[in-house]
Each structure stands twice: as C-alpha cells, then as structure tokens.
Design a protein around this motif. Sequence first.
Motif: not given
Length: 66
Positions: A10-11, A18-20, A31-39, A41-52
């Motif tokens: 549990v983190v 991690d959120y606001y 930051r949260y998404h990168l720590r989680r480690g994967y996309c 695929e829900q269209g998150c506002r700050h997704c760092p994986y959108e281009d992958l």
Amino acid sequence: MGEGGSTSEVVQLVENEDYYLDHGLMVLTARYHLRRGYCCEQGCRHCPYEDLPKRNTDAETNEPTD
C-alpha cells in the motif's frame, strides 16, 4: 507476506505531488503515473504515456466487418 498471502504494498498518496483536487475530483499527476509504471488507457489528464503504444492495440484495430 501478510495474512491472506497478498504481496501488494500500500503506497500513501501525497497531495499536490501524486494528485490534486479539481472541483472535488481527484486528478492524478504525471509523477503518480510514472511511479505506477504503466498507462491505464483511461485518458488521464497528465498521462506521461500518451505518446507510447497502448497495451491493447487489438481494441483499436477491431473494426466491424460486413
């Protein structure tokens, strides 16, 4: 291992790192998404994986057949 055989950890989420909150809704940061480690695929506002490439590319290529 704890009771029940679960190995998941549990983190604790840190507000403004991690959120606001936006109009009462929790918005996860990149930051949260990168720590989680994967996309997810829900269209998150700050997704760092959108281009992958997405995990489920079959869903995008499935078109109705006649």
